[in-house]
Design a protein around this motif. Structure first.
Motif, mmCIF file in Angstrom:
data_model
loop_
_atom_site.group_PDB
_atom_site.id
_atom_site.type_symbol
_atom_site.label_atom_id
_atom_site.label_comp_id
_atom_site.label_asym_id
_atom_site.label_seq_id
_atom_site.Cartn_x
_atom_site.Cartn_y
_atom_site.Cartn_z
ATOM 1 N N PRO A 1 -8.205 6.598 7.777
ATOM 2 C CA PRO A 1 -9.136 6.369 7.313
ATOM 3 C C PRO A 1 -9.128 5.993 5.551
ATOM 4 O O PRO A 1 -9.637 5.591 4.482
ATOM 5 N N THR A 2 -7.711 6.443 5.272
ATOM 6 C CA THR A 2 -6.404 6.490 3.851
ATOM 7 C C THR A 2 -6.087 4.983 3.715
ATOM 8 O O THR A 2 -5.171 4.834 2.859
ATOM 9 N N ASP A 3 -6.297 4.511 5.019
ATOM 10 C CA ASP A 3 -4.338 3.251 4.977
ATOM 11 C C ASP A 3 -3.387 3.701 5.003
ATOM 12 O O ASP A 3 -2.628 2.533 4.116
ATOM 13 N N TYR A 4 -3.042 4.781 5.049
ATOM 14 C CA TYR A 4 -1.650 4.953 5.178
ATOM 15 C C TYR A 4 -0.667 4.176 6.457
ATOM 16 O O TYR A 4 -1.229 3.813 7.862
ATOM 17 N N GLY B 1 1.505 5.101 0.910
ATOM 18 C CA GLY B 1 1.468 6.055 1.718
ATOM 19 C C GLY B 1 2.398 5.748 3.194
ATOM 20 O O GLY B 1 1.295 5.256 3.753
ATOM 21 N N GLU C 1 -7.650 13.971 8.884
ATOM 22 C CA GLU C 1 -8.058 13.196 7.796
ATOM 23 C C GLU C 1 -7.420 11.580 7.714
ATOM 24 O O GLU C 1 -8.111 11.190 6.616
ATOM 25 N N VAL C 2 -6.461 12.019 8.344
ATOM 26 C CA VAL C 2 -5.502 9.962 8.170
ATOM 27 C C VAL C 2 -5.329 9.448 8.756
ATOM 28 O O VAL C 2 -5.325 8.192 9.304
ATOM 29 N N LYS D 1 -11.893 1.533 9.693
ATOM 30 C CA LYS D 1 -11.503 3.101 8.731
ATOM 31 C C LYS D 1 -11.451 4.190 9.150
ATOM 32 O O LYS D 1 -11.047 5.017 9.075
ATOM 33 N N LYS E 1 0.603 -1.605 0.586
ATOM 34 C CA LYS E 1 -0.230 -0.337 0.328
ATOM 35 C C LYS E 1 0.537 1.295 0.443
ATOM 36 O O LYS E 1 2.013 0.998 0.874
ATOM 37 N N ARG F 1 -5.835 18.221 8.834
ATOM 38 C CA ARG F 1 -5.971 17.711 7.963
ATOM 39 C C ARG F 1 -5.267 16.495 8.592
ATOM 40 O O ARG F 1 -5.658 14.815 7.801
#
Length: 427
Positions: A274-277, A125, A164-165, A270, A123, A161
């Motif tokens: 949420p962004t799977d980083y 990020g 959000e991740v 999630k 993956k 920001r």
């Protein structure tokens, strides 16, 4: 000889099929004998095989048994000491060459995964999370530094920001590196081993190197056999023991601990990432975490100097996980394990040559996933006679730990305590 199997980790439990590999019996001849079937050895073998060398690997246990199959699975660029520290230590010319290589390891991993169709849950990020304003200033400087060396896939994140991740209020900001990422580390090693064998390389498991005869024609001895070679590459890292005494004096095995939750619901997973980083914070003794391919949270951290196995890993790591994600207080921990990495006093890799034909790379100091893949390329270049990049690493200065072997653990632990207290107090 006792058969050494994988530790009881999530990675071992979820590994792709593992073939039986032979133990070395008798004598074999090869161009290059590699000691250790972790990332450094496997990466070196692939680059050499692709260049036409005949390669044999002797492994004390199983492919990826050490740090390569136990780490946090994060693709993190640069070195454990960043390029600015290298620049102050060795000057701009050598630092320029090392800086150009600082982002190469991740690219090599992606090339290997694509070329050999390695199934390892890759993956993209990676996030560096700032706990304090001081951490954030460091990330701002790091972004400018990395961009100076051509690395531009970076984004600074403010508190809104990063929220959000990463689903926590712990961070004041951070930096996203889209060339970072994460993988199932043992499956990456197993896929690389299969690639080695597809090119004609031979891997002997349960075959620890117990002695190396140096000289014009080096010989690597195992309990039941020996390998005669033109060159030897020593790639045992924290699991090398005293095979090469002059290397062990300037390094120290250290343990890091990892826990893995039970599978989480898609909604809960999630909400955490949420962004799977993948994420690591900026503390000296840092926490790192990510989601697995089947929605478990893999959370690691802590350092045990001298590589002792803690009695209760979960009690060390779980509190840190709950500080970050208190919503996981009722979630069960399915796996907990420790793995060793090799620390140098400078926290920079040790690379060099003993005589004319024994090469080594070790001491990634916790930054091994990407560096080891670069090291394989650099070692292979040196064996082909292209030594400029090898020499840039080999010329880095290294020193024994203060107090020698007897005191290196307490002295290093005292230093780590000092820096961890600074982290906690926000200095």
């Amino acid at each position: 000889m006792a058969h050494t199997s994988y530790p009881q980790s999530y990675y071992a439990a979820s590994a792709n099929p593992v073939p039986d590999r032979p133990e070395l019996n008798g004598e074999v001849e090869t161009d290059v004998c590699i000691v250790g079937a972790g990332y450094t050895g496997l990466s070196t073998a692939l680059f050499l095989l692709e260049s036409g060398f005949k390669v044999s690997i002797v492994e004390a246990a199983k492919v990826g048994f050490g740090a390569s199959g136990r780490n946090g699975g994060q693709i993190v660029n640069s070195y454990s000491r960043d390029i600015d520290v290298i620049e102050r230590t060795v000057g701009p010319k050598q630092a320029q060459l090392l800086g150009q290589m600082a982002f190469e390891g991740g690219r090599i991993i992606r090339e290997r995964v694509a070329k050999y169709n390695i199934q390892c849950d890759l993956k993209d990020g990676g996030v560096f999370a700032a706990n304090t304003d001081k951490h954030m200033k460091h990330l701002e400087s790091q972004k400018k530094l990395w961009e100076r060396f051509g690395h531009t896939q970076l984004e600074l994140m403010d508190a809104k920001r990063i929220r959000e991740v990463v689903g926590t209020d712990n961070y004041v900001g951070g930096m996203l590196d889209m060339s970072g990422g994460h993988i199932h580390p043992l499956n990456l090693a197993l896929g690389e081993a299969a690639a080695v064998e597809s090119l004609g390389g031979i891997i002997y498991e349960q075959s620890p190197a117990i002695r190396i005869d140096r000289g014009a024609n080096p010989v690597v001895h195992t309990p039941k056999g020996r390998v005669k070679a033109k060159f030897v590459v020593v790639a045992g890292n924290a699991y090398l023991g005293d095979l090469i005494p002059e290397l062990s004096a300037k390094s120290m095995p250290c343990g890091t601990q990892v826990i893995t939750t039970e599978p989480l619901s898609a909604e809960l997973a999630k909400s955490l990432l949420p962004t799977d980083y993948c994420v690591e914070d900026c503390n000296y003794l840092l926490d790192y975490y990510r989601l697995s391919g089947d929605n478990r949270l893999i959370f690691g951290g802590g350092v045990v100097y001298g590589a002792r196995d803690p009695a209760d890993i979960e009690s060390i790591i779980r509190p840190n996980m709950l500080k970050t994600f208190p919503q996981l207080k009722d979630v069960k921990i399915d796996y907990a394990w420790t793995g060793n990495f090799l620390l140098t006093l400078s926290r920079l890799p040790q690379v060099g040559r003993l005589g004319d034909n024994i090469y080594y790379s070790q001491g990634c100091s916790g930054h091994g996933v990407t560096y080891t893949h670069l090291a394989g390329k650099v070692l292979a270049e040196a064996l082909r006679g292209q030594a400029e990049r090898f020499d840039a690493f080999a010329e880095l200065p290294h020193y024994p730990f203060p107090g020698g072997r007897l005191f290196r653990v307490p002295f290093t632990a005292m230093g780590a305590w000092y820096y961890s207290m600074r982290d906690k107090l926000g200095f």
